[in-house]
Design a protein around this motif. Structure first.
Motif, PDB file in Angstrom:
ATOM      1  N   HIS A   1      89.505 -46.213  14.843  1.00 45.01           N
ATOM      2  CA  HIS A   1      89.958 -45.535  13.636  1.00 45.01           C
ATOM      3  C   HIS A   1      88.860 -45.378  12.592  1.00 45.01           C
ATOM      4  O   HIS A   1      89.138 -45.235  11.413  1.00 45.01           O
ATOM      5  N   ILE A   2      87.615 -45.426  13.041  1.00 43.54           N
ATOM      6  CA  ILE A   2      86.512 -45.090  12.152  1.00 43.54           C
ATOM      7  C   ILE A   2      86.482 -43.575  12.068  1.00 43.54           C
ATOM      8  O   ILE A   2      86.656 -42.885  13.064  1.00 43.54           O
TER       9      ILE A   2
ATOM     10  N   TYR B   1      94.235 -41.723   8.833  1.00 44.25           N
ATOM     11  CA  TYR B   1      95.410 -41.211   9.515  1.00 44.25           C
ATOM     12  C   TYR B   1      96.650 -41.781   8.839  1.00 44.25           C
ATOM     13  O   TYR B   1      96.586 -42.786   8.140  1.00 44.25           O
ATOM     14  N   ILE B   2      97.770 -41.128   9.051  1.00 42.85           N
ATOM     15  CA  ILE B   2      99.042 -41.614   8.524  1.00 42.85           C
ATOM     16  C   ILE B   2      99.602 -42.620   9.530  1.00 42.85           C
ATOM     17  O   ILE B   2      99.806 -42.282  10.692  1.00 42.85           O
TER      18      ILE B   2
ATOM     19  N   GLN C   1     104.600 -45.467   5.595  1.00 43.95           N
ATOM     20  CA  GLN C   1     103.659 -44.565   6.255  1.00 43.95           C
ATOM     21  C   GLN C   1     102.363 -44.441   5.462  1.00 43.95           C
ATOM     22  O   GLN C   1     101.958 -43.352   5.048  1.00 43.95           O
ATOM     23  N   PRO C   2     101.661 -45.563   5.278  1.00 41.60           N
ATOM     24  CA  PRO C   2     100.451 -45.513   4.450  1.00 41.60           C
ATOM     25  C   PRO C   2      99.296 -44.777   5.117  1.00 41.60           C
ATOM     26  O   PRO C   2      99.190 -44.749   6.338  1.00 41.60           O
ATOM     27  N   LEU C   3      98.447 -44.216   4.293  1.00 44.05           N
ATOM     28  CA  LEU C   3      97.192 -43.640   4.755  1.00 44.05           C
ATOM     29  C   LEU C   3      96.307 -44.808   5.162  1.00 44.05           C
ATOM     30  O   LEU C   3      96.107 -45.751   4.391  1.00 44.05           O
ATOM     31  N   THR C   4      95.795 -44.776   6.381  1.00 42.89           N
ATOM     32  CA  THR C   4      95.098 -45.919   6.968  1.00 42.89           C
ATOM     33  C   THR C   4      93.773 -45.468   7.572  1.00 42.89           C
ATOM     34  O   THR C   4      93.662 -44.365   8.088  1.00 42.89           O
TER      35      THR C   4
ATOM     36  N   GLY D   1      95.481 -48.594   1.036  1.00 43.43           N
ATOM     37  CA  GLY D   1      95.326 -48.810  -0.398  1.00 43.43           C
ATOM     38  C   GLY D   1      94.543 -47.707  -1.076  1.00 43.43           C
ATOM     39  O   GLY D   1      94.203 -46.687  -0.452  1.00 43.43           O
ATOM     40  N   PRO D   2      94.246 -47.913  -2.343  1.00 41.03           N
ATOM     41  CA  PRO D   2      93.621 -46.847  -3.133  1.00 41.03           C
ATOM     42  C   PRO D   2      92.214 -46.460  -2.677  1.00 41.03           C
ATOM     43  O   PRO D   2      91.764 -45.348  -2.958  1.00 41.03           O
TER      44      PRO D   2
END
Length: 154
Positions: free
Chosen positions: A4-5, A9-10, A17-20, A27-28
């Motif tokens: 996931h580099i 992604y959601i 469903q955080p942005l990750t 987080g911010p």
């Protein structure tokens, strides 16, 4: 894993469903459309791993007696589940009661549920991760395991 580099992604299975990005960073500091390099991921992840290690030292009264593999598995659990979840777990209770790690390490395999469409669901990815974490804790933690030769060189 490095999978996931790159672009965030959601997390459709996560709560809200955080942005990750990277290895579960939310987080911010995660900005949609931005590309995250391996160096960015290290910068974002390292403080979270260090915080998990600090929490582990505080939560586990026998921390100093665990080898690097047992410690790594506990840090991974705190990093992924959060301090409060591990603090309230049977795993921690058994560990702090002095049970051998072969007894409490398998507890790690209980944390395999996520929320899908509002329902608690057993997730195959979490099953695989927890099996690996429990194995690292239970098998690599024992004296006489082949990993001990590497620890002796430190």
């Amino acid at each position: 894993s490095g999978r996931h580099i790159g672009k965030p992604y959601i997390d459709r299975l996560g709560k809200g469903q955080p942005l990750t990005v990277c290895n579960g960073v939310t987080g911010p500091e995660v900005v949609a459309g931005r590309y995250y390099t391996p160096a960015d991921c290290k910068r974002l992840e390292l403080p979270k791993y260090l915080a998990a290690e600090k929490a582990a030292k505080r939560l586990f009264t026998r921390w100093g007696s665990y080898n690097i593999w047992v410690r790594a598995s506990i840090i991974d659990m705190i990093y992924n589940l959060g301090e409060s979840t591990v603090a309230a777990s049977t795993l921690r209770t058994q560990a702090n009661a002095g049970q051998p790690f072969e007894v409490w390490c398998p507890q790690m395999q209980r944390f395999v549920y996520g929320t899908v469409a509002g329902k608690k669901t057993r997730l195959p990815g979490l099953v695989a991760r927890r099996e690996a974490t429990a194995e690292l804790c239970r098998d690599w933690g024992r004296d006489g395991h082949f990993s001990q030769q590497y620890l002796a060189k430190e």
